[in-house]
Design an enzyme around this catalytic site. Structure first.
Site, PDB file in Angstrom:
ATOM      1  N   TYR A  64       0.843  -1.189   0.000  1.00 34.72           N
ATOM      2  CA  TYR A  64       0.000   0.000   0.000  1.00 34.72           C
ATOM      3  C   TYR A  64       0.883   1.244   0.000  1.00 34.72           C
ATOM      4  CZ  TYR A  64      -3.644  -3.301   1.516  1.00 34.72           C
ATOM      5  OH  TYR A  64      -4.508  -4.377   1.616  1.00 34.72           O
ATOM      6  N   HIS A 131       0.119 -11.989   1.295  1.00 33.50           N
ATOM      7  CA  HIS A 131      -0.910 -11.163   0.650  1.00 33.50           C
ATOM      8  C   HIS A 131      -1.508 -11.849  -0.572  1.00 33.50           C
ATOM      9  CE1 HIS A 131      -1.988  -6.643  -0.124  1.00 33.50           C
ATOM     10  NE2 HIS A 131      -3.015  -7.432  -0.293  1.00 33.50           N
ATOM     11  N   LEU A 212     -18.005  -4.008   1.451  1.00 29.83           N
ATOM     12  CA  LEU A 212     -18.980  -3.114   0.827  1.00 29.83           C
ATOM     13  C   LEU A 212     -18.831  -3.080  -0.690  1.00 29.83           C
ATOM     14  CD1 LEU A 212     -18.880  -0.211   3.437  1.00 29.83           C
ATOM     15  CD2 LEU A 212     -20.580  -2.032   3.201  1.00 29.83           C
ATOM     16  N   GLY A 213     -18.271  -4.151  -1.245  1.00 27.65           N
ATOM     17  CA  GLY A 213     -18.166  -4.244  -2.698  1.00 27.65           C
ATOM     18  C   GLY A 213     -17.369  -3.106  -3.308  1.00 27.65           C
ATOM     19  N   GLY A 215     -17.005  -0.294  -2.237  1.00 27.75           N
ATOM     20  CA  GLY A 215     -17.729   0.964  -2.067  1.00 27.75           C
ATOM     21  C   GLY A 215     -19.021   1.039  -2.851  1.00 27.75           C
ATOM     22  N   PHE A 216     -19.220   0.094  -3.776  1.00 23.32           N
ATOM     23  CA  PHE A 216     -20.420   0.136  -4.620  1.00 23.32           C
ATOM     24  C   PHE A 216     -21.693  -0.046  -3.803  1.00 23.32           C
ATOM     25  CE2 PHE A 216     -23.588  -1.731  -7.519  1.00 23.32           C
ATOM     26  CZ  PHE A 216     -23.576  -0.771  -8.528  1.00 23.32           C
ATOM     27  N   SER A 218     -22.224   1.057  -1.017  1.00 25.81           N
ATOM     28  CA  SER A 218     -22.474   2.281  -0.258  1.00 25.81           C
ATOM     29  C   SER A 218     -23.131   3.343  -1.128  1.00 25.81           C
ATOM     30  CB  SER A 218     -21.165   2.854   0.304  1.00 25.81           C
ATOM     31  OG  SER A 218     -20.547   1.957   1.187  1.00 25.81           O
ATOM     32  N   GLY A 220     -23.472   3.009  -4.920  1.00 25.62           N
ATOM     33  CA  GLY A 220     -23.944   2.617  -6.235  1.00 25.62           C
ATOM     34  C   GLY A 220     -23.170   3.278  -7.357  1.00 25.62           C
TER      35      GLY A 220
END
Length: 344
Positions: A64, A131, A212-213, A215-216, A218, A220
């Site tokens: 990261y 990882h 949360l996919g 962010g999707f 959250s 869409g």
């Protein structure tokens, strides 16, 4: 819904003695991959607030940044904070310039661990994951070196990420695996067939990343439109036009159920992960205080059997792969037999 003052319960992760907060904090997006890095001071405040309200299981990796997220964590964990957290980091993705290589050879395992310890300014890492699985190196060889690091006191617990069921079994036979990290959410359920049952059979904890996919679940399609040009999610198959239009319908149905329950779609999606079992710890990532509070609120969303079934029926229709074809080795990978390594 829970507020920012909520106290997050504790859970046992795996059967080797590790105890963590029942919801963790994924730190990747603070430094990499999800657009430009966020200001260090803001992220340190967020981490401190998370710890204060009981989110003590922090997840990072040497890739990261690369490296900058571990350095951020080192700054956040000064002045007595370290003893209040369970810190997980990872090795295995070697990144030189634009070239990524998956490595699990013993020399690299040791060098990566030493480098992470130095960046984190620690003597010991609580949970150290491979990882991604090196498909060229028998898992027994990689695990042999990780076992040595445990014996030397440089890591406490061992984890794997995106490993196949057979790889998990072989690794666990060399040294007990405490946790397997995998993508698990309403729209990523492929692990339920054999990886999850294998973990449960062996007493291995399950850490769900991207619950949360990405962010999707959250925001869409609005979330997809707002992504910056250097956000790697723009290039994921599920966010491409040919799949996005269909997946938007999935989000709308999740949103409708959330409205009926009086929670947000992200809380509903995250609650679904929490309802998968007491051995599951989701680690949603965020860079915003309000999202952190909202995520914790998911712990207080109770789902009925009927609601769970309805959500899962919606999720079954998702279109698009998790990664592009170039990243196929990132998915639940196997390694060659140990005999092939001994023959070299």
């Amino acid at each position: 819904m829970a507020s920012g003052g909520a106290v997050v319960p504790r859970m046992k992760l795996g059967s080797q003695g590790l105890e963590v907060s029942a919801q963790g904090l994924g730190c990747m997006g603070m430094s990499a991959f999800y657009g430009p890095p966020k200001p260090d001071a803001d992220m340190i405040n967020l981490i401190h607030h998370a710890i204060k309200i009981g989110v003590t299981f922090l997840d990072t990796s040497d890739v990261y940044g690369p490296h900058t997220n571990e350095i951020l964590l080192s700054m956040a964990l000064k002045d007595g904070v370290r003893d209040r957290v369970e810190l997980a980091t990872k090795f295995g993705i070697s990144w030189g310039g634009q070239i990524r290589e998956i490595r699990g050879d013993p020399e690299y395992v040791r060098a990566a661990c030493e480098a992470s310890l130095k960046r984190l300014q620690l003597d010991c890492i609580d949970l150290y994951y491979q990882h991604r699985v090196d498909t060229r190196v028998p898992i027994e060889v990689t695990m042999g070196e990780m076992k040595k690091l445990v014996e030397e006191g440089k890591i406490k617990y061992v984890g794997l990420s995106e490993a196949s069921a057979s790889t998990i079994r072989r690794a666990h036979a060399v040294h007990p695996i405490t946790a397997v990290q995998l993508e698990w959410s309403l729209w990523s359920r492929d692990v339920e067939e054999d990886v999850i049952p294998t973990c449960r059979e062996l007493g291995i904890g399950i850490v769900a990343y991207s619950p949360l996919g990405r962010g999707f679940l959250s925001g869409g399609s609005n979330m997809v439109v707002s992504l910056s040009k250097d956000d790697f999610r723009k290039y994921l198959p599920r966010f491409q036009a040919e799949n996005l239009e269909h997946n938007k319908k999935l989000f709308h149905r999740v949103n409708e159920i959330a409205l009926k329950k009086g929670c947000t779609p992200s809380q509903l999606a995250l609650a679904w992960v929490h309802h998968q079992g007491t051995d599951v710890c989701p680690i949603p990532g965020t860079t915003k205080m309000e999202n952190l509070s909202q995520n914790i609120g998911a712990l207080h969303v109770n789902l009925t059997t009927e609601e769970i079934a309805e959500l899962e029926s919606i999720a079954d229709s998702v279109r698009g792969d998790r990664y592009s074809s170039q990243a196929s080795t990132y998915l639940n990978s196997d390694t060659p037999p140990l005999s092939s390594w001994n023959a070299n």
